[in-house]
Design a protein around this motif. Structure first.
Motif, PDB file in Angstrom:
ATOM      1  N   LYS A 205     -14.851  31.153 -27.834  1.00 48.29           N
ATOM      2  CA  LYS A 205     -15.862  31.193 -26.775  1.00 48.29           C
ATOM      3  C   LYS A 205     -17.265  31.373 -27.354  1.00 48.29           C
ATOM      4  O   LYS A 205     -18.222  30.704 -26.937  1.00 48.29           O
ATOM      5  CB  LYS A 205     -15.539  32.320 -25.789  1.00 48.29           C
ATOM      6  CG  LYS A 205     -16.415  32.336 -24.544  1.00 48.29           C
ATOM      7  CD  LYS A 205     -15.910  33.338 -23.523  1.00 48.29           C
ATOM      8  CE  LYS A 205     -14.626  32.874 -22.868  1.00 48.29           C
ATOM      9  NZ  LYS A 205     -14.173  33.794 -21.797  1.00 48.29           N
ATOM     10  N   THR A 206     -17.404  32.272 -28.315  1.00 51.36           N
ATOM     11  CA  THR A 206     -18.712  32.512 -28.917  1.00 51.36           C
ATOM     12  C   THR A 206     -19.222  31.282 -29.655  1.00 51.36           C
ATOM     13  O   THR A 206     -20.393  30.912 -29.525  1.00 51.36           O
ATOM     14  CB  THR A 206     -18.643  33.718 -29.875  1.00 51.36           C
ATOM     15  OG1 THR A 206     -18.368  34.895 -29.113  1.00 51.36           O
ATOM     16  CG2 THR A 206     -19.938  33.903 -30.635  1.00 51.36           C
ATOM     17  N   PHE A 207     -18.356  30.622 -30.412  1.00 49.38           N
ATOM     18  CA  PHE A 207     -18.795  29.429 -31.135  1.00 49.38           C
ATOM     19  C   PHE A 207     -19.041  28.256 -30.186  1.00 49.38           C
ATOM     20  O   PHE A 207     -19.856  27.376 -30.491  1.00 49.38           O
ATOM     21  CB  PHE A 207     -17.798  29.069 -32.238  1.00 49.38           C
ATOM     22  CG  PHE A 207     -18.137  29.730 -33.545  1.00 49.38           C
ATOM     23  CD1 PHE A 207     -18.718  29.013 -34.577  1.00 49.38           C
ATOM     24  CD2 PHE A 207     -17.922  31.085 -33.719  1.00 49.38           C
ATOM     25  CE1 PHE A 207     -19.058  29.632 -35.769  1.00 49.38           C
ATOM     26  CE2 PHE A 207     -18.256  31.718 -34.903  1.00 49.38           C
ATOM     27  CZ  PHE A 207     -18.831  30.997 -35.942  1.00 49.38           C
ATOM     28  N   SER A 208     -18.384  28.254 -29.033  1.00 53.98           N
ATOM     29  CA  SER A 208     -18.693  27.244 -28.014  1.00 53.98           C
ATOM     30  C   SER A 208     -20.112  27.438 -27.498  1.00 53.98           C
ATOM     31  O   SER A 208     -20.845  26.466 -27.270  1.00 53.98           O
ATOM     32  CB  SER A 208     -17.697  27.333 -26.857  1.00 53.98           C
ATOM     33  OG  SER A 208     -16.394  27.013 -27.285  1.00 53.98           O
TER      34      SER A 208
ATOM     35  N   PHE B  85     -22.071  27.979 -14.288  1.00 53.62           N
ATOM     36  CA  PHE B  85     -20.779  28.105 -14.949  1.00 53.62           C
ATOM     37  C   PHE B  85     -20.522  26.920 -15.874  1.00 53.62           C
ATOM     38  O   PHE B  85     -20.764  25.765 -15.515  1.00 53.62           O
ATOM     39  CB  PHE B  85     -19.644  28.202 -13.926  1.00 53.62           C
ATOM     40  CG  PHE B  85     -19.510  29.552 -13.298  1.00 53.62           C
ATOM     41  CD1 PHE B  85     -18.965  30.619 -14.012  1.00 53.62           C
ATOM     42  CD2 PHE B  85     -19.934  29.771 -11.991  1.00 53.62           C
ATOM     43  CE1 PHE B  85     -18.835  31.863 -13.427  1.00 53.62           C
ATOM     44  CE2 PHE B  85     -19.807  31.014 -11.403  1.00 53.62           C
ATOM     45  CZ  PHE B  85     -19.267  32.072 -12.124  1.00 53.62           C
ATOM     46  N   ILE B  86     -20.027  27.228 -17.068  1.00 47.15           N
ATOM     47  CA  ILE B  86     -19.538  26.209 -17.992  1.00 47.15           C
ATOM     48  C   ILE B  86     -18.096  26.568 -18.323  1.00 47.15           C
ATOM     49  O   ILE B  86     -17.812  27.670 -18.798  1.00 47.15           O
ATOM     50  CB  ILE B  86     -20.405  26.133 -19.259  1.00 47.15           C
ATOM     51  CG1 ILE B  86     -21.803  25.616 -18.894  1.00 47.15           C
ATOM     52  CG2 ILE B  86     -19.744  25.250 -20.320  1.00 47.15           C
ATOM     53  CD1 ILE B  86     -22.745  25.534 -20.063  1.00 47.15           C
ATOM     54  N   ILE B  87     -17.190  25.638 -18.043  1.00 48.93           N
ATOM     55  CA  ILE B  87     -15.763  25.917 -18.202  1.00 48.93           C
ATOM     56  C   ILE B  87     -15.314  25.520 -19.601  1.00 48.93           C
ATOM     57  O   ILE B  87     -15.537  24.383 -20.046  1.00 48.93           O
ATOM     58  CB  ILE B  87     -14.939  25.156 -17.144  1.00 48.93           C
ATOM     59  CG1 ILE B  87     -15.392  25.559 -15.726  1.00 48.93           C
ATOM     60  CG2 ILE B  87     -13.452  25.432 -17.321  1.00 48.93           C
ATOM     61  CD1 ILE B  87     -14.754  24.738 -14.631  1.00 48.93           C
TER      62      ILE B  87
ATOM     63  N   TYR C  25     -29.857  30.842 -18.321  1.00 49.58           N
ATOM     64  CA  TYR C  25     -28.563  31.336 -18.769  1.00 49.58           C
ATOM     65  C   TYR C  25     -27.434  30.470 -18.248  1.00 49.58           C
ATOM     66  O   TYR C  25     -27.596  29.702 -17.294  1.00 49.58           O
ATOM     67  CB  TYR C  25     -28.345  32.789 -18.317  1.00 49.58           C
ATOM     68  CG  TYR C  25     -28.091  32.961 -16.835  1.00 49.58           C
ATOM     69  CD1 TYR C  25     -26.794  32.937 -16.317  1.00 49.58           C
ATOM     70  CD2 TYR C  25     -29.142  33.159 -15.933  1.00 49.58           C
ATOM     71  CE1 TYR C  25     -26.554  33.090 -14.960  1.00 49.58           C
ATOM     72  CE2 TYR C  25     -28.916  33.320 -14.577  1.00 49.58           C
ATOM     73  CZ  TYR C  25     -27.620  33.287 -14.093  1.00 49.58           C
ATOM     74  OH  TYR C  25     -27.385  33.440 -12.744  1.00 49.58           O
ATOM     75  N   ASN C  26     -26.287  30.588 -18.914  1.00 47.19           N
ATOM     76  CA  ASN C  26     -25.043  30.008 -18.421  1.00 47.19           C
ATOM     77  C   ASN C  26     -23.922  31.022 -18.576  1.00 47.19           C
ATOM     78  O   ASN C  26     -23.970  31.900 -19.444  1.00 47.19           O
ATOM     79  CB  ASN C  26     -24.675  28.729 -19.177  1.00 47.19           C
ATOM     80  CG  ASN C  26     -25.494  27.537 -18.728  1.00 47.19           C
ATOM     81  OD1 ASN C  26     -26.339  27.048 -19.464  1.00 47.19           O
ATOM     82  ND2 ASN C  26     -25.255  27.058 -17.517  1.00 47.19           N
ATOM     83  N   LEU C  27     -22.929  30.889 -17.706  1.00 47.88           N
ATOM     84  CA  LEU C  27     -21.757  31.746 -17.714  1.00 47.88           C
ATOM     85  C   LEU C  27     -20.598  30.944 -18.284  1.00 47.88           C
ATOM     86  O   LEU C  27     -20.157  29.953 -17.673  1.00 47.88           O
ATOM     87  CB  LEU C  27     -21.439  32.214 -16.292  1.00 47.88           C
ATOM     88  CG  LEU C  27     -22.571  32.971 -15.587  1.00 47.88           C
ATOM     89  CD1 LEU C  27     -22.374  32.944 -14.074  1.00 47.88           C
ATOM     90  CD2 LEU C  27     -22.636  34.400 -16.081  1.00 47.88           C
TER      91      LEU C  27
ATOM     92  N   ILE D  30     -23.525  33.985 -21.599  1.00 50.93           N
ATOM     93  CA  ILE D  30     -22.740  35.141 -21.141  1.00 50.93           C
ATOM     94  C   ILE D  30     -21.263  34.787 -21.161  1.00 50.93           C
ATOM     95  O   ILE D  30     -20.823  33.833 -20.519  1.00 50.93           O
ATOM     96  CB  ILE D  30     -23.170  35.555 -19.725  1.00 50.93           C
ATOM     97  CG1 ILE D  30     -24.669  35.887 -19.703  1.00 50.93           C
ATOM     98  CG2 ILE D  30     -22.349  36.768 -19.250  1.00 50.93           C
ATOM     99  CD1 ILE D  30     -25.239  36.102 -18.310  1.00 50.93           C
ATOM    100  N   LYS D  31     -20.485  35.570 -21.912  1.00 54.87           N
ATOM    101  CA  LYS D  31     -19.036  35.363 -21.984  1.00 54.87           C
ATOM    102  C   LYS D  31     -18.372  36.058 -20.789  1.00 54.87           C
ATOM    103  O   LYS D  31     -18.577  37.255 -20.575  1.00 54.87           O
ATOM    104  CB  LYS D  31     -18.485  35.939 -23.287  1.00 54.87           C
ATOM    105  CG  LYS D  31     -18.989  35.254 -24.542  1.00 54.87           C
ATOM    106  CD  LYS D  31     -18.434  35.906 -25.804  1.00 54.87           C
ATOM    107  CE  LYS D  31     -19.016  37.277 -26.039  1.00 54.87           C
ATOM    108  NZ  LYS D  31     -18.517  37.893 -27.300  1.00 54.87           N
ATOM    109  N   THR D  32     -17.581  35.298 -20.038  1.00 55.56           N
ATOM    110  CA  THR D  32     -16.923  35.898 -18.871  1.00 55.56           C
ATOM    111  C   THR D  32     -15.539  35.285 -18.666  1.00 55.56           C
ATOM    112  O   THR D  32     -15.061  34.482 -19.486  1.00 55.56           O
ATOM    113  CB  THR D  32     -17.801  35.752 -17.615  1.00 55.56           C
ATOM    114  OG1 THR D  32     -17.230  36.520 -16.550  1.00 55.56           O
ATOM    115  CG2 THR D  32     -17.943  34.304 -17.193  1.00 55.56           C
TER     116      THR D  32
END
Length: 456
Positions: free
Chosen positions: A290-293, A276-278, A258-260, A233-235
């Protein structure tokens, strides 16, 4: 007497044979059916079911068969010239979906007697919509492909002739049925005749055509379960207490994997949330980095998961329907597959819209990250993915139940005959109400999990 009887039978047989043969020859190559199709075995099986209702003397064409010769074949109108060239006797073209059914004899009779040129089941927008370029032509109907569209040779030839000198640039293909209608209106001056009384979206006794129901995605597979799915999830930090909270009140629960992926966390509130992943880099738009991360993180750190779903923090999902979708389309882990709502960029390439949700199997993710890198961190992620898929020859499978916009952007009549899988954007709507109305369903069977969870 016996001779007279035989002569009588021969006469009767000859009458029926030649009458039938004459009808067949008359119709052959004059009435053509074009099915809106894709090259996936699940969809092809539905097409096979449809073809059993159509006599062999009626030419049956498929949009996906033009994929190698026409780059934007999915827009339908680029195929018209090839069809006219292939079938010079054509008088009527009927365009429909694999689930469209018809009273073919009566439909052909109607076409032969009709003085109209462009006929179907009219859809109407209730308000200007982003997916229809905020057009205010709310009283101008556009056709529902589910019920089929009947187009005369006159319209087709006029359209083809004028398209050759059409100078307006067609940037984006968003809603095929709408944009096809707009082009026909503009190039020929002919409007759709709305005959929703006989071109039906559900069966009634007087219908010439009707929609037999959407794909049910009930493949009854048990080898793919919810804990085979990983969701990225992109946030953004400003939305943690707003959008993410709304996701948790609707479809996002702690049993899901999932991860945020965010730019930073609120240390007093978020630091206890291991989801959360920063990411060090954040962009206001584009989000390619962000998407490719997420793609890289999934491939390198989530080896136990075969399927990746990437969504925005304002994407509403029916997770049960996503699971059924994957069960029907992800038939082999050796073949790269990407599912999404298809948009097109002119006649260059198509791409999966990010807000409606993008679904990948592990093989597809591996090939994408091995062959493609973001030109810039803020490059539009979904468009670049489309360009990448074209480069590495992975076809995008269009899922019409995934939606880039809110429900009010779509015709109510059209939404009523499908089970939606996603919607996007929270502004100006009651998010929980939209979810309950369009997406929520209780699992018909107990949801199974067969992986030991050790990530969180």
């Amino acid at each position: 007497m016996k001779t007279l009887y035989i002569l009588f039978l021969f006469t009767i047989f000859s009458f029926y044979y030649y009458s039938s043969s004459s009808l067949t020859n008359q119709v052959t190559n004059e009435f053509i059916i074009l099915i809106n199709s894709q090259s996936h075995i699940y969809i092809l099986s539905q097409i096979h079911n449809a073809s059993t209702f159509i006599p062999t003397y009626i030419p049956l064409l498929y949009t996906h068969s033009y994929i190698s010769s026409i780059s934007n074949w999915y827009a339908i109108y680029p195929i018209f010239s090839s069809i006219i060239h292939q079938y010079p006797q054509l008088k009527w073209l009927f365009i429909c979906e694999p689930q469209t059914r018809m009273n073919l004899i009566e439909l052909i009779k109607y076409a032969e007697k009709s003085k109209d040129f462009y006929i179907g089941h009219g859809l109407y927008d209730l308000e200007p919509s982003i997916i229809h370029h905020y057009s205010f032509s709310l009283d101008n109907p556009y056709p529902d492909l589910s019920s089929g569209i009947l187009i005369s040779r006159h319209v087709l030839t006029l359209f083809i002739d004028r398209l050759k000198s059409y100078t307006k640039k067609i940037d984006f293909i968003i809603d095929v049925k709408y944009e096809l209608n707009q082009l026909i209106n503009e190039l020929t001056g002919i409007k759709l005749l709305d005959r929703s009384d006989i071109f039906c979206n559900k069966y009634k006794h007087n219908c010439l055509t009707w929609f037999d129901g959407q794909y049910d995605y009930s493949c009854q597979r048990t080898d793919i379960q919810l804990d085979d799915l990983y969701i990225g999830i992109k946030t953004f930090i400003d939305f943690h207490n707003t959008r993410i909270d709304l996701l948790k009140k609707t479809w996002l629960n702690d049993k899901l994997n999932y991860n945020l992926f965010t730019n930073e966390i609120n240390k007093t509130i978020d630091n206890k949330n291991e989801r959360f992943i920063i990411l060090k880099e954040n962009t206001e738009r584009g989000h390619c980095h962000k998407t490719f991360s997420i793609l890289n993180y999934f491939y390198e750190n989530k080896e136990n998961f075969q399927y990746l779903i990437i969504v925005d923090d304002d994407t509403l999902l029916s997770i049960q329907r996503v699971l059924r979708l994957i069960q029907c389309f992800m038939l082999s882990n050796d073949i790269p597959i990407v599912l999404g709502e298809r948009y097109g960029y002119g006649d260059y390439y198509d791409y999966p819209t990010g807000g409606s949700g993008m679904i990948f199997n592990r093989q597809a993710v591996g090939q994408i990250i091995s062959n493609c890198q973001c030109p810039l961190p803020d490059t539009p992620d979904d468009m670049f993915l489309g360009l990448c898929l074209k480069r590495i020859n992975i076809p995008l499978i269009h899922i019409s139940e995934l939606h880039q916009a809110q429900p009010n952007a779509y015709s109510k009549d059209w939404l009523e005959h499908q089970k939606s899988i996603s919607f996007h954007k929270f502004e100006g709507i009651n998010v929980e109400e939209v979810y309950q109305t369009y997406l929520h369903e209780e699992p018909s069977i107990e949801i199974k999990y067969h992986h030991e969870k050790d990530e969180f």
